[in-house]
Every structure is written in C-alpha cells, then in structure tokens.
Design a protein around this motif. Structure first.
Motif, short mmCIF file in Angstrom:
data_model
loop_
_atom_site.label_atom_id
_atom_site.label_comp_id
_atom_site.label_asym_id
_atom_site.label_seq_id
_atom_site.Cartn_x
_atom_site.Cartn_y
_atom_site.Cartn_z
N UNK A 173 2.64 -4.00 -4.40
CA UNK A 173 3.25 -2.68 -4.50
C UNK A 173 3.35 -2.02 -3.13
N UNK A 174 4.54 -1.50 -2.83
CA UNK A 174 4.76 -0.67 -1.65
C UNK A 174 5.23 0.69 -2.13
N UNK A 175 4.51 1.72 -1.74
CA UNK A 175 4.88 3.08 -2.11
C UNK A 175 5.05 3.92 -0.85
N UNK A 176 6.22 4.50 -0.71
CA UNK A 176 6.54 5.33 0.45
C UNK A 176 6.67 6.77 -0.01
N UNK A 177 5.84 7.63 0.52
CA UNK A 177 5.85 9.03 0.14
C UNK A 177 6.65 9.86 1.14
N UNK A 182 0.81 -1.20 0.00
CA UNK A 182 0.00 0.00 0.00
C UNK A 182 0.84 1.24 0.00
N UNK A 183 0.19 2.34 0.30
CA UNK A 183 0.82 3.66 0.35
C UNK A 183 1.02 4.07 1.79
N UNK A 184 2.22 4.50 2.11
CA UNK A 184 2.54 4.90 3.48
C UNK A 184 3.52 6.07 3.44
N UNK A 185 3.44 6.92 4.44
CA UNK A 185 4.38 8.03 4.55
C UNK A 185 5.73 7.54 5.07
N UNK A 186 6.77 8.26 4.71
CA UNK A 186 8.09 7.95 5.24
C UNK A 186 8.06 7.92 6.77
N UNK A 187 8.71 6.93 7.32
CA UNK A 187 8.70 6.73 8.75
C UNK A 187 7.61 5.80 9.24
N UNK A 188 6.69 5.47 8.37
CA UNK A 188 5.59 4.58 8.73
C UNK A 188 5.95 3.12 8.58
#
Length: 124
Positions: free
Chosen positions: A119-123, A10-16
C-alpha cells in the motif's frame, strides 16, 4: 515456483518520495521483464512501469513519467520503483509482476506472476 514479494510502501505527504522493492524467488530472474502496476479503490489495475530482461530498457506510463524510476538488481533478484514528487493520485496498492519473456509489455495479461501488493498512501 515463482514468488514475488513487494515492500517499501507506506504513508507519505504529497511531494515526498518512496522506494518500493520487489524480491523474486523460484527461478532465474535476469532473463525476464518485470513490471509495476497499481490499483486504487474502485479502479482497474493499471500499468505504471516496466523494465526488460538482460538488456535494460524501461518504459513508463504518462502519469508517472519524469517522477518514477524503475531499476533492477539481477544479482539480488530484485526490482525497485523509486517514486518522487508523489501526488494524491498515486495512492494505490502497488503490485510487482513478472513475465516469462524478456521484452517489455504494458498489459496485465502479458504478465504471468504477481505479488500480493504494497500500500502507498499519499496525503495532501
């Protein structure tokens, strides 16, 4: 016939954090080593982590050491990758892989079966 199915991306923020799971079917799971690889756009598929068969030894790529944890539940035929302190550089498709041997390996060619990836997306 062996089938591997990844989930949890999934989508996660940096540090998550994210927890990926891989479910295996088609044969006895516990005897064989499992690995996680990842592939970012324009890059080769690279080793992330692996766990041995009956005796639980683990190994991690330097880039994820201290942040990721691999584990397995042989009763459920699953292997998980807990990913903490995620960085933008971790963005990739993550693949579960299975060997037909019990010992850990870090090369793509040492694994015999592969999932379709998640998919792993880090924003940031």
């Amino acid at each position: 016939q062996v089938q591997l199915v990844e989930s949890g991306g999934g989508l996660v923020q940096a540090g998550g954090s994210l927890r990926l799971s891989c479910a295996a079917s088609g044969r006895t799971f516990s005897s064989y080593a499992m690995g996680w690889f990842r592939q970012a756009p324009g890059k080769e598929r690279e080793f992330v982590s692996a766990i041995s068969g009956a005796r639980t030894f683990t190994y991690y790529a330097d880039s994820v050491k201290g942040r990721f944890t691999i584990s397995r539940d042989n009763a459920k035929n699953t292997v998980a990758l807990q990913m903490n302190s995620l960085k933008s550089e971790d963005t990739a498709v993550y693949y579960c892989a299975e060997r037909t041997k019990s010992s850990i390996a870090t090369m793509k060619g040492d694994y015999d079966y592969w999932g379709q990836g998640t998919q792993v997306t880090v924003s940031s």
